[in-house]
Design an enzyme around this catalytic site. Structure first.
Site, PDB file in Angstrom:
ATOM      1  CE  LYS A  32      -2.234   1.647   3.750  1.00 40.70           C
ATOM      2  NZ  LYS A  32      -2.061   3.110   3.769  1.00 40.70           N
ATOM      3  CG  ASP A  59      -4.699   4.460   1.915  1.00 38.13           C
ATOM      4  OD1 ASP A  59      -5.844   4.922   1.767  1.00 38.13           O
ATOM      5  OD2 ASP A  59      -4.163   4.308   3.027  1.00 38.13           O
ATOM      6  CE  LYS A  61      -7.486   6.396   4.582  1.00 42.06           C
ATOM      7  NZ  LYS A  61      -6.053   6.138   4.484  1.00 42.06           N
ATOM      8  CG  ASP A  64     -12.306  18.107  -3.987  1.00 43.52           C
ATOM      9  OD1 ASP A  64     -13.243  18.926  -4.132  1.00 43.52           O
ATOM     10  OD2 ASP A  64     -11.121  18.459  -3.872  1.00 43.52           O
ATOM     11  CB  THR A 118      -9.449   1.471  11.789  1.00 42.67           C
ATOM     12  OG1 THR A 118      -8.343   1.889  10.997  1.00 42.67           O
ATOM     13  CG2 THR A 118     -10.240   0.448  11.030  1.00 42.67           C
ATOM     14  NE  ARG A 210       1.175   2.718  13.160  1.00 44.57           N
ATOM     15  CZ  ARG A 210       0.285   3.555  13.681  1.00 44.57           C
ATOM     16  NH1 ARG A 210       0.695   4.495  14.510  1.00 44.57           N
ATOM     17  NH2 ARG A 210      -0.991   3.450  13.377  1.00 44.57           N
TER      18      ARG A 210
HETATM   19  O1  C5P Z   1       0.479   1.084  11.159  1.00 46.00           O
HETATM   20  P1  C5P Z   1      -0.930   0.628  10.915  1.00 46.00           P
HETATM   21  O2  C5P Z   1      -1.052  -0.876  10.730  1.00 46.00           O
HETATM   22  O3  C5P Z   1      -1.905   1.175  11.923  1.00 46.00           O
HETATM   23  O4  C5P Z   1      -1.275   1.267   9.493  1.00 46.00           O
HETATM   24  C1  C5P Z   1      -2.535   1.185   8.928  1.00 46.00           C
HETATM   25  C2  C5P Z   1      -2.488   1.779   7.569  1.00 46.00           C
HETATM   26  O5  C5P Z   1      -3.801   1.694   7.023  1.00 46.00           O
HETATM   27  C3  C5P Z   1      -2.088   3.251   7.516  1.00 46.00           C
HETATM   28  O6  C5P Z   1      -1.342   3.427   6.324  1.00 46.00           O
HETATM   29  C4  C5P Z   1      -3.397   3.990   7.425  1.00 46.00           C
HETATM   30  O7  C5P Z   1      -3.306   5.184   6.681  1.00 46.00           O
HETATM   31  C5  C5P Z   1      -4.277   2.991   6.701  1.00 46.00           C
HETATM   32  N1  C5P Z   1      -5.713   3.102   6.918  1.00 46.00           N
HETATM   33  C6  C5P Z   1      -6.312   3.052   8.171  1.00 46.00           C
HETATM   34  N2  C5P Z   1      -7.661   3.191   8.302  1.00 46.00           N
HETATM   35  C7  C5P Z   1      -8.423   3.348   7.233  1.00 46.00           C
HETATM   36  C8  C5P Z   1      -7.825   3.386   5.954  1.00 46.00           C
HETATM   37  C9  C5P Z   1      -6.452   3.243   5.840  1.00 46.00           C
HETATM   38  O8  C5P Z   1      -5.634   2.863   9.173  1.00 46.00           O
HETATM   39  N3  C5P Z   1      -9.731   3.427   7.364  1.00 46.00           N
END
Ligand code: C5P
Length: 232
Positions: A32, A59, A61, A64, A118, A210
């Site tokens: 991603k 990603d 998002k 607009d 999330t 992460r």
């Molecule tokens: O580090 P972590 O596992 O929390 O990263 C989650 C990834 O998913 C990040 O790149 C974040 O921008 C993305 N994301 C998210 N929630 C969403 C859409 C994308 O956490 N609804």
């Protein structure tokens, strides 16, 4: 239906990203590319990683007015990534415009709508965003709009996957971030689950950042994730 672990390349630049990817010698993770890397490096980073054989979820998002999203999607379509996303909060008309932009750009890209991030919990949604009701119901209602607008699936938490598949369609894709191993911290995420739990709940794709990128052995963590989620 294809299920996979999508590895979030949340890095500030190309050299850090390629250094990280060079650790993966035996596998080509689905990756991603988000705002940080895309804004730093532009479309060339997408082309470079695609040329290395990775599937890509871009990603960005988008959110607009419909005409702007249409034009942006038409441009992004030429990158021929596997998946892109928009905010369902942008309305059905905006999602339809995104779909049309992808089609007119002649790409073959899955269009996924973000329902509620999330990092947002029930209380924030109700009291700060002033969206009344139960978070699961709001996610399901946004997912219904996305489905009717022609999207291929939604981003939601694994905790809402069963409801989305039940209320919309079992084949409507669920892309689920907020994944942590049982021994990790949650960081800024609120609605989190483990890869095993996401699998049990029926997620189609898990997005993991992460828990892999900050691990002392990222390749081992990625393999653990694949094993836990896909059972391989
Ligand atoms: O580090 P972590 O596992 O929390 O990263 C989650 C990834 O998913 C990040 O790149 C974040 O921008 C993305 N994301 C998210 N929630 C969403 C859409 C994308 O956490 N609804």
């Amino acid at each position: 239906m294809p299920k996979d672990v999508i590895l979030a390349l949340d890095f500030p630049n190309k050299s850090k990203t390629l250094d990280f990817l060079s650790q993966f010698k035996e596998e080509k993770p689905y990756v991603k590319i988000g705002m940080e890397l895309f804004y730093a490096e532009g479309p060339s980073i997408v082309r470079e990683i695609k040329a290395r054989g990775h599937k890509i979820f871009l990603d960005l998002k988008l959110h607009d007015i419909p005409n702007t999203v249409y034009s942006a999607m038409k441009v992004l379509s030429s990158l021929q990534v596997d998946m892109v996303n928009i905010h369902a909060a942008g309305t059905r008309r905006m999602m339809e415009a995104a779909k049309q932009g992808l089609a007119d750009g002649k790409g073959n890209t899955l269009l996924i709508a973000v329902t509620q991030l999330t990092s947002t919990d029930q209380e924030t949604m109700n009291k700060e965003l002033l969206i009344p009701g139960n978070l699961g119901d709001v996610v399901s209602s946004y997912a219904k709009n996305a489905y009717e607008a022609g999207c291929d699936g939604v981003v939601c938490s694994p905790l809402e996957v069963e409801k989305v598949h039940h209320d919309i369609a079992p084949t409507f894709l669920t892309v689920t971030p907020g994944i942590r191993f049982a021994d990790n911290t949650t960081d800024d995420q609120k609605r989190v689950t483990t890869p095993q739990k996401a699998r049990a709940l029926g997620s189609d794709y898990i997005v993991v950042g992460r828990a892999i990128t900050k691990a002392s052995d990222p390749v081992a963590s990625y393999r653990r994730c694949v094993k836990d989620f896909l059972g391989e």
